[in-house]
Scaffold this motif. Structure first.
Motif, PDB file in Angstrom:
ATOM      1  N   HIS A 121       0.844  -1.192   0.000  1.00  0.00           N
ATOM      2  CA  HIS A 121       0.000   0.000   0.000  1.00  0.00           C
ATOM      3  C   HIS A 121       0.880   1.243   0.000  1.00  0.00           C
ATOM      4  O   HIS A 121       1.923   1.270   0.659  1.00  0.00           O
ATOM      5  CB  HIS A 121      -0.880   0.047   1.254  1.00  0.00           C
ATOM      6  N   VAL A 122       0.434   2.281  -0.726  1.00  0.00           N
ATOM      7  CA  VAL A 122       1.098   3.580  -0.676  1.00  0.00           C
ATOM      8  C   VAL A 122       0.023   4.665  -0.667  1.00  0.00           C
ATOM      9  O   VAL A 122      -0.933   4.625  -1.456  1.00  0.00           O
ATOM     10  CB  VAL A 122       2.038   3.825  -1.871  1.00  0.00           C
ATOM     11  N   ARG A 123       0.186   5.618   0.223  1.00  0.00           N
ATOM     12  CA  ARG A 123      -0.655   6.807   0.253  1.00  0.00           C
ATOM     13  C   ARG A 123       0.273   8.012   0.152  1.00  0.00           C
ATOM     14  O   ARG A 123       1.317   8.042   0.814  1.00  0.00           O
ATOM     15  CB  ARG A 123      -1.475   6.882   1.547  1.00  0.00           C
ATOM     16  N   ALA A 124      -0.099   8.998  -0.657  1.00  0.00           N
ATOM     17  CA  ALA A 124       0.790  10.133  -0.885  1.00  0.00           C
ATOM     18  C   ALA A 124       0.031  11.450  -0.791  1.00  0.00           C
ATOM     19  O   ALA A 124      -1.147  11.528  -1.163  1.00  0.00           O
ATOM     20  CB  ALA A 124       1.462  10.025  -2.250  1.00  0.00           C
ATOM     21  N   LEU A 125       0.707  12.463  -0.296  1.00  0.00           N
ATOM     22  CA  LEU A 125       0.129  13.791  -0.189  1.00  0.00           C
ATOM     23  C   LEU A 125       0.671  14.694  -1.286  1.00  0.00           C
ATOM     24  O   LEU A 125       1.859  14.625  -1.634  1.00  0.00           O
ATOM     25  CB  LEU A 125       0.426  14.413   1.178  1.00  0.00           C
ATOM     26  N   SER A 126      -0.222  15.535  -1.816  1.00  0.00           N
ATOM     27  CA  SER A 126       0.157  16.503  -2.831  1.00  0.00           C
ATOM     28  C   SER A 126      -0.465  17.842  -2.484  1.00  0.00           C
ATOM     29  O   SER A 126      -1.664  17.926  -2.202  1.00  0.00           O
ATOM     30  CB  SER A 126      -0.337  16.048  -4.211  1.00  0.00           C
ATOM     31  N   MET A 127       0.351  18.878  -2.457  1.00  0.00           N
ATOM     32  CA  MET A 127      -0.105  20.230  -2.138  1.00  0.00           C
ATOM     33  C   MET A 127      -0.869  20.245  -0.820  1.00  0.00           C
ATOM     34  O   MET A 127      -1.890  20.899  -0.671  1.00  0.00           O
ATOM     35  CB  MET A 127      -0.961  20.798  -3.270  1.00  0.00           C
ATOM     36  N   GLY A 128      -0.373  19.493   0.151  1.00  0.00           N
ATOM     37  CA  GLY A 128      -0.919  19.542   1.501  1.00  0.00           C
ATOM     38  C   GLY A 128      -2.120  18.677   1.779  1.00  0.00           C
ATOM     39  O   GLY A 128      -2.671  18.717   2.881  1.00  0.00           O
ATOM     40  N   LYS A 129      -2.547  17.863   0.812  1.00  0.00           N
ATOM     41  CA  LYS A 129      -3.702  16.984   1.009  1.00  0.00           C
ATOM     42  C   LYS A 129      -3.391  15.574   0.489  1.00  0.00           C
ATOM     43  O   LYS A 129      -2.594  15.406  -0.438  1.00  0.00           O
ATOM     44  CB  LYS A 129      -4.922  17.527   0.262  1.00  0.00           C
ATOM     45  N   LEU A 130      -4.054  14.566   1.088  1.00  0.00           N
ATOM     46  CA  LEU A 130      -3.889  13.206   0.588  1.00  0.00           C
ATOM     47  C   LEU A 130      -4.488  13.112  -0.809  1.00  0.00           C
ATOM     48  O   LEU A 130      -5.630  13.514  -1.040  1.00  0.00           O
ATOM     49  CB  LEU A 130      -4.569  12.201   1.521  1.00  0.00           C
ATOM     50  N   HIS A 131      -3.729  12.581  -1.748  1.00  0.00           N
ATOM     51  CA  HIS A 131      -4.169  12.459  -3.141  1.00  0.00           C
ATOM     52  C   HIS A 131      -5.244  11.391  -3.246  1.00  0.00           C
ATOM     53  O   HIS A 131      -5.200  10.379  -2.561  1.00  0.00           O
ATOM     54  CB  HIS A 131      -2.962  12.099  -4.017  1.00  0.00           C
ATOM     55  N   HIS A 132      -6.214  11.626  -4.144  1.00  0.00           N
ATOM     56  CA  HIS A 132      -7.320  10.672  -4.271  1.00  0.00           C
ATOM     57  C   HIS A 132      -6.899   9.375  -4.945  1.00  0.00           C
ATOM     58  O   HIS A 132      -7.580   8.354  -4.825  1.00  0.00           O
ATOM     59  CB  HIS A 132      -8.478  11.304  -5.055  1.00  0.00           C
ATOM     60  N   ALA A 133      -5.774   9.395  -5.637  1.00  0.00           N
ATOM     61  CA  ALA A 133      -5.249   8.182  -6.275  1.00  0.00           C
ATOM     62  C   ALA A 133      -3.735   8.170  -6.080  1.00  0.00           C
ATOM     63  O   ALA A 133      -3.259   7.967  -4.966  1.00  0.00           O
ATOM     64  CB  ALA A 133      -5.641   8.141  -7.751  1.00  0.00           C
ATOM     65  N   MET A 134      -2.974   8.426  -7.160  1.00  0.00           N
ATOM     66  CA  MET A 134      -1.522   8.526  -7.034  1.00  0.00           C
ATOM     67  C   MET A 134      -0.983   9.414  -8.133  1.00  0.00           C
ATOM     68  O   MET A 134      -1.344   9.268  -9.307  1.00  0.00           O
ATOM     69  CB  MET A 134      -0.848   7.154  -7.121  1.00  0.00           C
ATOM     70  N   MET A 135      -0.113  10.338  -7.761  1.00  0.00           N
ATOM     71  CA  MET A 135       0.553  11.176  -8.742  1.00  0.00           C
ATOM     72  C   MET A 135       1.444  10.295  -9.608  1.00  0.00           C
ATOM     73  O   MET A 135       2.092   9.372  -9.117  1.00  0.00           O
ATOM     74  CB  MET A 135       1.404  12.230  -8.043  1.00  0.00           C
ATOM     75  N   GLY A 136       1.489  10.602 -10.910  1.00  0.00           N
ATOM     76  CA  GLY A 136       2.291   9.774 -11.807  1.00  0.00           C
ATOM     77  C   GLY A 136       3.764   9.816 -11.482  1.00  0.00           C
ATOM     78  O   GLY A 136       4.465   8.796 -11.536  1.00  0.00           O
ATOM     79  N   THR A 137       4.268  10.999 -11.130  1.00  0.00           N
ATOM     80  CA  THR A 137       5.682  11.111 -10.798  1.00  0.00           C
ATOM     81  C   THR A 137       6.003  10.366  -9.504  1.00  0.00           C
ATOM     82  O   THR A 137       7.072   9.766  -9.368  1.00  0.00           O
ATOM     83  CB  THR A 137       6.076  12.584 -10.658  1.00  0.00           C
ATOM     84  N   ALA A 138       5.070  10.397  -8.544  1.00  0.00           N
ATOM     85  CA  ALA A 138       5.280   9.639  -7.313  1.00  0.00           C
ATOM     86  C   ALA A 138       5.261   8.149  -7.593  1.00  0.00           C
ATOM     87  O   ALA A 138       5.966   7.371  -6.933  1.00  0.00           O
ATOM     88  CB  ALA A 138       4.222  10.004  -6.278  1.00  0.00           C
TER      89      ALA A 138
END
Length: 395
Positions: A303-320
């Motif tokens: 499992h991976v959860r990632a934050l973008s611009m201060g909020k948890l992303h709804h899916a996953m950023m491509g670069t992440a």
């Protein structure tokens, strides 16, 4: 009192992967906005509708999330063996700021289709039917992306049966190759900027956390979910509705950015909101995605959860995702451990909206890890095209 009329600027509103953005050809921008600087930033903020203290983007094209507050500028490339330059701006929602420090991997999938549709690719290199190869120079970070764009009857094929978790409807598959995706950032640097696969990251008022700090795809700070008191199966509301948690993650991000050499002091983190990303990992386990889909532990590696611009992303950023695939292929990282160890050139991970597979080819050269290529599939679609309008006194 007189008021300046609105001006019209040719633009295309596109979905790329799990993101949306407003795309421009460089030559279509007002003359003063064709170069980097405050005029360009002011224009793009007004297009998106930022800064918006209401956090809604009611008076702009933005969607009031990190995934939908984006602008892209495309031009023919002067870089040898490349077709187009791709410049990406992450527009802050509630502050007057455009972050140019990184790439958007999701919108990367829309660059090839946009370039073909707008005549920026040599027609001799675009087949009527089959796959068009578009070589993209990612101008923010100085890296090459190769897009494999499907063509049908001389047009970009947008419809299809490729399903991407986090996107409601199927579309045509676009394969992306991120070449030599490590060493991202100003001045480059090692894939592991501290020289370690795992660091003890000291964060005041939080504690000392085990962290993998990596520059691949986008600078990313990986943490263990358990060390933060999480299971790793959290959905957006579990994090984004917790102001204390968001503040803690921002503190971690600021101190991690200093440790990675991206900024000189934690105070500078506010002017670098897009990078680095913060993500937390956990071993595979059963969970239910945000769409209600049951996903078994056997369907994923971790499992991976990632934050973008201060909020948890709804899916996953491509670069992440590139960072995840790279770190998962290197023994000794937190990501590799969460995935169960062993040799691997691809990983499938669970995120809030479902699962994603990403491949990476990493190798050890003279004691330093390097990644030659990361590969993933996305899709893209034109949502609207024509002109955006902004008040003439915007800039």
């Amino acid at each position: 009192m007189t008021h300046a009329p609105q001006i019209r600027i040719p633009a295309t509103y596109m979905r790329g992967g799990t993101s949306k953005g407003v795309f421009f050809c460089l030559q279509d921008l007002p003359q003063a906005a064709r170069v980097a600087g405050p005029v360009r930033d002011a224009l793009l903020m007004r297009v998106i509708g930022s800064p918006d203290p209401y956090g809604k983007h009611t008076d702009g094209m933005g969607g009031a999330t990190s995934s939908t507050s984006k602008c892209v500028i495309i031009s023919k490339s002067d870089v040898p063996d490349h077709d187009v330059d791709y410049l990406y701006g992450q527009v802050s929602i509630d502050t007057a700021f455009v972050d140019w420090s990184g790439n958007c991997g999701n919108l990367s999938s829309a660059v090839g289709p946009f370039a073909i549709a707008n005549g920026l690719i040599d027609p001799a290199r675009v087949p009527d039917d089959g796959i068009a190869i578009v070589r993209i120079w990612q101008a923010n970070i100085g890296k090459t992306i190769i897009a494999h764009v499907p063509m049908t009857a001389g047009q970009v094929q947008e419809t299809g049966d490729f399903e991407l978790d986090g996107v409601t409807f199927p579309a045509a598959e676009i394969q992306l190759e991120f070449l030599d995706p490590s060493d991202e950032g100003e001045g480059g640097g090692a894939m592991f900027p501290t020289g370690n696969l795992v660091d003890d990251l000291e964060v005041p008022d939080v504690g000392t956390l085990k962290a993998t700090l990596i520059n691949a795809g986008i600078p990313t700070i990986f943490l263990n979910a358990a060390d933060l008191g999480y299971s790793g199966t959290e959905l957006q509301s579990a994090i984004n509705d917790d102001k204390a948690a968001l503040a803690k993650f921002e503190t971690i991000r600021a101190h991690g950015a200093v440790r990675m050499g991206l900024i000189g002091s934690v105070e500078q983190a506010a002017s670098r909101q897009h990078t680095p990303k913060v993500a937390f990992v956990a071993p595979a386990q059963d969970y239910v995605s945000s769409s209600g889909k049951q996903i078994g532990a056997g369907d994923i590696d971790l499992h991976v959860r990632a934050l973008s611009m201060g909020k948890l992303h709804h899916a996953m950023m491509g670069t992440a995702a590139v960072a995840i695939g790279t770190a998962a292929s290197i023994p000794g990282t937190l990501v590799h451990a969460a995935a169960g160890g062993g040799e691997r050139e691809a990983v499938r991970f669970g995120h809030p909206s479902g699962t994603l597979r990403v491949g990476a080819q990493a190798r050890l050269v003279d004691g330093q890890w390097t990644v030659t290529k990361a590969v993933m599939s996305r899709s893209a679609r034109v949502l609207m095209e024509g002109w955006v309008r902004v008040p003439g006194d915007t800039f």
